[in-house]
Design a protein around this motif. Sequence first.
Motif, short mmCIF file in Angstrom:
data_model
loop_
_atom_site.label_atom_id
_atom_site.label_comp_id
_atom_site.label_asym_id
_atom_site.label_seq_id
_atom_site.Cartn_x
_atom_site.Cartn_y
_atom_site.Cartn_z
N THR A 168 0.81 -1.23 0.00
CA THR A 168 0.00 0.00 0.00
C THR A 168 0.84 1.27 0.00
N GLY A 169 2.14 1.14 -0.17
CA GLY A 169 3.00 2.31 -0.14
C GLY A 169 3.08 2.95 1.23
N GLY A 170 2.92 2.13 2.27
CA GLY A 170 3.07 2.63 3.63
C GLY A 170 1.79 3.01 4.31
N HIS A 171 0.65 2.54 3.79
CA HIS A 171 -0.64 2.90 4.40
C HIS A 171 -1.51 1.65 4.56
N PRO A 172 -1.05 0.68 5.39
CA PRO A 172 -1.78 -0.58 5.50
C PRO A 172 -3.10 -0.50 6.27
N ARG A 173 -3.22 0.48 7.17
CA ARG A 173 -4.44 0.62 7.97
C ARG A 173 -4.91 2.08 7.89
N PRO A 174 -5.91 2.36 7.08
CA PRO A 174 -6.40 3.74 6.98
C PRO A 174 -6.74 4.31 8.36
N GLY A 175 -6.26 5.52 8.61
CA GLY A 175 -6.53 6.19 9.86
C GLY A 175 -5.55 5.87 10.97
N VAL A 176 -4.58 4.97 10.71
CA VAL A 176 -3.57 4.61 11.71
C VAL A 176 -2.20 4.94 11.13
N ALA A 177 -1.39 5.61 11.90
CA ALA A 177 -0.03 5.94 11.46
C ALA A 177 0.88 4.74 11.73
N VAL A 236 3.22 7.78 16.96
CA VAL A 236 2.67 9.12 17.19
C VAL A 236 3.81 10.08 16.91
N ARG A 237 3.53 11.23 16.36
CA ARG A 237 4.58 12.23 16.09
C ARG A 237 4.79 13.12 17.30
N TRP A 253 3.19 9.63 27.16
CA TRP A 253 2.11 8.65 27.33
C TRP A 253 0.73 9.23 27.03
N PRO A 254 0.38 10.42 27.50
CA PRO A 254 -0.96 10.94 27.19
C PRO A 254 -1.23 11.04 25.68
N ALA A 255 -0.26 11.48 24.91
CA ALA A 255 -0.44 11.60 23.46
C ALA A 255 -0.58 10.23 22.82
N VAL A 256 0.18 9.26 23.29
CA VAL A 256 0.11 7.91 22.74
C VAL A 256 -1.24 7.28 23.02
N VAL A 257 -1.72 7.38 24.25
CA VAL A 257 -3.01 6.79 24.60
C VAL A 257 -4.15 7.51 23.88
N ASP A 258 -4.01 8.82 23.69
CA ASP A 258 -5.02 9.56 22.94
C ASP A 258 -5.12 9.06 21.50
N ALA A 259 -3.98 8.79 20.87
CA ALA A 259 -3.96 8.32 19.49
C ALA A 259 -4.34 6.84 19.37
N MET A 260 -3.95 6.04 20.35
CA MET A 260 -4.19 4.59 20.31
C MET A 260 -4.68 4.14 21.68
N PRO A 261 -5.98 4.25 21.97
CA PRO A 261 -6.50 3.92 23.30
C PRO A 261 -6.18 2.51 23.78
N SER A 262 -5.92 1.58 22.88
CA SER A 262 -5.60 0.21 23.29
C SER A 262 -4.34 0.15 24.15
N TYR A 263 -3.46 1.14 24.05
CA TYR A 263 -2.24 1.13 24.85
C TYR A 263 -2.54 1.27 26.34
N ALA A 264 -3.62 1.93 26.69
CA ALA A 264 -4.00 2.04 28.11
C ALA A 264 -4.30 0.65 28.67
N ALA A 265 -4.97 -0.18 27.88
CA ALA A 265 -5.27 -1.55 28.32
C ALA A 265 -4.00 -2.38 28.39
N TYR A 266 -3.10 -2.19 27.47
CA TYR A 266 -1.83 -2.93 27.50
C TYR A 266 -1.07 -2.62 28.79
N ARG A 267 -1.13 -1.37 29.19
CA ARG A 267 -0.41 -0.95 30.41
C ARG A 267 -0.93 -1.68 31.65
N THR A 268 -2.24 -1.94 31.69
CA THR A 268 -2.81 -2.63 32.85
C THR A 268 -2.71 -4.14 32.73
N ALA A 269 -2.37 -4.66 31.56
CA ALA A 269 -2.28 -6.11 31.35
C ALA A 269 -0.95 -6.69 31.81
#
Length: 138
Positions: free
Chosen positions: A23-32, A54-55, A105-121
């Motif tokens: 896909t030229g670097g765009h395998p998941r639309p809406g995800v960086a 996240v940038r 961390w706040p910016a990462v969790v804002d962009a990818m909320p699943s990371y908050a769950a990973y942190r508690t796992a």
Amino acid sequence: MTDTIHDNPTPWVADHIRRFEETGGHPRPGVADLLLTTRGRRSGLLRRTALAYVRDGDAYVLTASNAGADRHPSWYLNLLAIPEVTLQVGGATFPATASESARLWPAVVDAMPSYAAYRTATTRKIPLVLVTPTRRAS
């Protein structure tokens, strides 16, 4: 002579790398997403994996979550030993240097909320890695 790059052997990650390339670097639309190539800390081989990011200005923030597993991902251990890496973002490939940075961390969790769950796992501290280009993308 160029080193051979060894893709992550985990089936879903290998599939993600393949889709990134198709896909030229765009395998998941809406995800960086990007491809990170590290040098193996023990083998010396080039190892490539696909990651979301996240940038932060010119830098890329990577999360060593390993999907909440109790061990760090190999790519993270590799860049701790050898922080000079290669990134591929979209169609551009460039060298970069990695360092740890927990402040985002706040910016990462804002962009990818699943990371908050990973942190508690897991009981381990999930590191954030700031990867800064060492020259312009080509």
